[in-house]
Design a protein around this motif. Sequence first.
Motif, PDB file in Angstrom:
ATOM      1  N   UNK A   1     -13.485   4.888  42.477  1.00  0.00           N
ATOM      2  CA  UNK A   1     -14.555   5.828  42.125  1.00  0.00           C
ATOM      3  C   UNK A   1     -14.171   7.260  42.467  1.00  0.00           C
ATOM      4  N   UNK A   2     -13.672   7.471  43.664  1.00  0.00           N
ATOM      5  CA  UNK A   2     -13.377   8.840  44.099  1.00  0.00           C
ATOM      6  C   UNK A   2     -12.243   9.472  43.300  1.00  0.00           C
ATOM      7  N   UNK A   3     -11.377   8.641  42.740  1.00  0.00           N
ATOM      8  CA  UNK A   3     -10.294   9.186  41.914  1.00  0.00           C
ATOM      9  C   UNK A   3     -10.822   9.857  40.652  1.00  0.00           C
ATOM     10  N   UNK A   4     -12.069   9.536  40.263  1.00  0.00           N
ATOM     11  CA  UNK A   4     -12.649  10.109  39.049  1.00  0.00           C
ATOM     12  C   UNK A   4     -13.553  11.304  39.335  1.00  0.00           C
TER      13      UNK A   4
ATOM     14  N   UNK B   1     -19.451   3.428  41.766  1.00  0.00           N
ATOM     15  CA  UNK B   1     -19.292   4.444  40.726  1.00  0.00           C
ATOM     16  C   UNK B   1     -19.743   5.770  41.295  1.00  0.00           C
ATOM     17  N   UNK B   2     -19.397   6.839  40.624  1.00  0.00           N
ATOM     18  CA  UNK B   2     -19.960   8.151  40.907  1.00  0.00           C
ATOM     19  C   UNK B   2     -21.144   8.376  39.974  1.00  0.00           C
ATOM     20  N   UNK B   3     -22.216   8.961  40.522  1.00  0.00           N
ATOM     21  CA  UNK B   3     -23.431   9.214  39.751  1.00  0.00           C
ATOM     22  C   UNK B   3     -23.807  10.678  39.925  1.00  0.00           C
ATOM     23  N   UNK B   4     -24.104  11.342  38.822  1.00  0.00           N
ATOM     24  CA  UNK B   4     -24.474  12.750  38.880  1.00  0.00           C
ATOM     25  C   UNK B   4     -25.941  12.901  39.262  1.00  0.00           C
ATOM     26  N   UNK B   5     -26.352  14.141  39.537  1.00  0.00           N
ATOM     27  CA  UNK B   5     -27.707  14.400  39.993  1.00  0.00           C
ATOM     28  C   UNK B   5     -28.768  14.105  38.940  1.00  0.00           C
ATOM     29  N   UNK B   6     -28.355  13.927  37.680  1.00  0.00           N
ATOM     30  CA  UNK B   6     -29.323  13.539  36.656  1.00  0.00           C
ATOM     31  C   UNK B   6     -29.285  12.044  36.361  1.00  0.00           C
TER      32      UNK B   6
ATOM     33  N   UNK C   1     -12.796  -0.963  49.954  1.00  0.00           N
ATOM     34  CA  UNK C   1     -11.736   0.038  49.873  1.00  0.00           C
ATOM     35  C   UNK C   1     -11.270   0.228  48.439  1.00  0.00           C
ATOM     36  N   UNK C   2     -11.129  -0.879  47.704  1.00  0.00           N
ATOM     37  CA  UNK C   2     -10.629  -0.800  46.327  1.00  0.00           C
ATOM     38  C   UNK C   2     -11.610  -0.072  45.409  1.00  0.00           C
ATOM     39  N   UNK C   3     -12.891  -0.412  45.491  1.00  0.00           N
ATOM     40  CA  UNK C   3     -13.842   0.198  44.559  1.00  0.00           C
ATOM     41  C   UNK C   3     -14.147   1.645  44.928  1.00  0.00           C
TER      42      UNK C   3
END
Length: 300
Positions: free
Chosen positions: A56-59, A18-23, A50-52
């Motif tokens: 994630x990066x697409x978002x 997943x992508x996680x923000x700085x908070x 590769x799939x995950x």
Amino acid sequence: MTRHALAVDVGGTKMEAALVTEDGTLVDGSRSRQATGREATPETLIAAVDAIVRHALAALPADAELVGAGIGSAGPVDRTDGTILPVNMPLAHGFGLVAAVRAAVTAVRGEELPTVLGHDGGALALAESWLGATREARASLSIVVSTGVGGGFVVAGAYVPGATGNAGHLGQVRREGGLTLEEIAAGPASAAWAREQGWQGATGEDLARDAAAGDAVARAAIERSARAVGEALADAATLVDLDVVAIGGGFSRVSDDYVDLVQQALTAHAVHPYSRRTRVVRSGLGDEGPLIGAAALVLR
């Protein structure tokens, strides 16, 4: 511009990203998972990574700064080589997990991303001390009880990786009868023990259902797991002088009183007053904790 990290969590049953923000917030739509398992090979793991990572990066928001990738993995891990030797995935010993994540990112973005590897218990410990149940602790241990058992320490606000990045590998501590804690207390081990006693189920979920319905063997398997975890934590509390232990992972939710049972065993087994005072609490971050912790390896 908000700083984001790519978080990857690799376990014995599944891997997620997943992508996680700085908070410490997971970006909506960025989380996905792929199966792993005992039969996982380098080839299947490369495809899953590769799939995950692509998902994630697409978002990634257009105005976000992607500062790095953090990986929390079932261990042991080799932080120097970027490889893993997971107990629950024997065919994947020596797998170049860091290289696989870097390659997946490069395939999408055309550039390498700074990447940090840690073991999953350590990542969870970092997350809990940042945003979860151990924020005020002077010395804490966070553990996962799931397909395996792992943990990590935070002392005086700092994550303690140890000499090789594997500090906190509680699941491989030997217990009574020469078995490791993981071989006694993890979900699959508990279900296997119950079957040896005549129980007819198959999984941790089955244990939870049958114990709630009054099955004595299923309940005994849960109590056996919690007792072993509590006794091991009593040793850890004596050694490291812990304020608090946070417990997460799917099997820790096998019964409503699992954490209470662990606390009872720790208190009964600890030798000294300072170790008996160690509190056992439920993870404050739930299923998001391992991903937040992986991101924290970069963001914190």
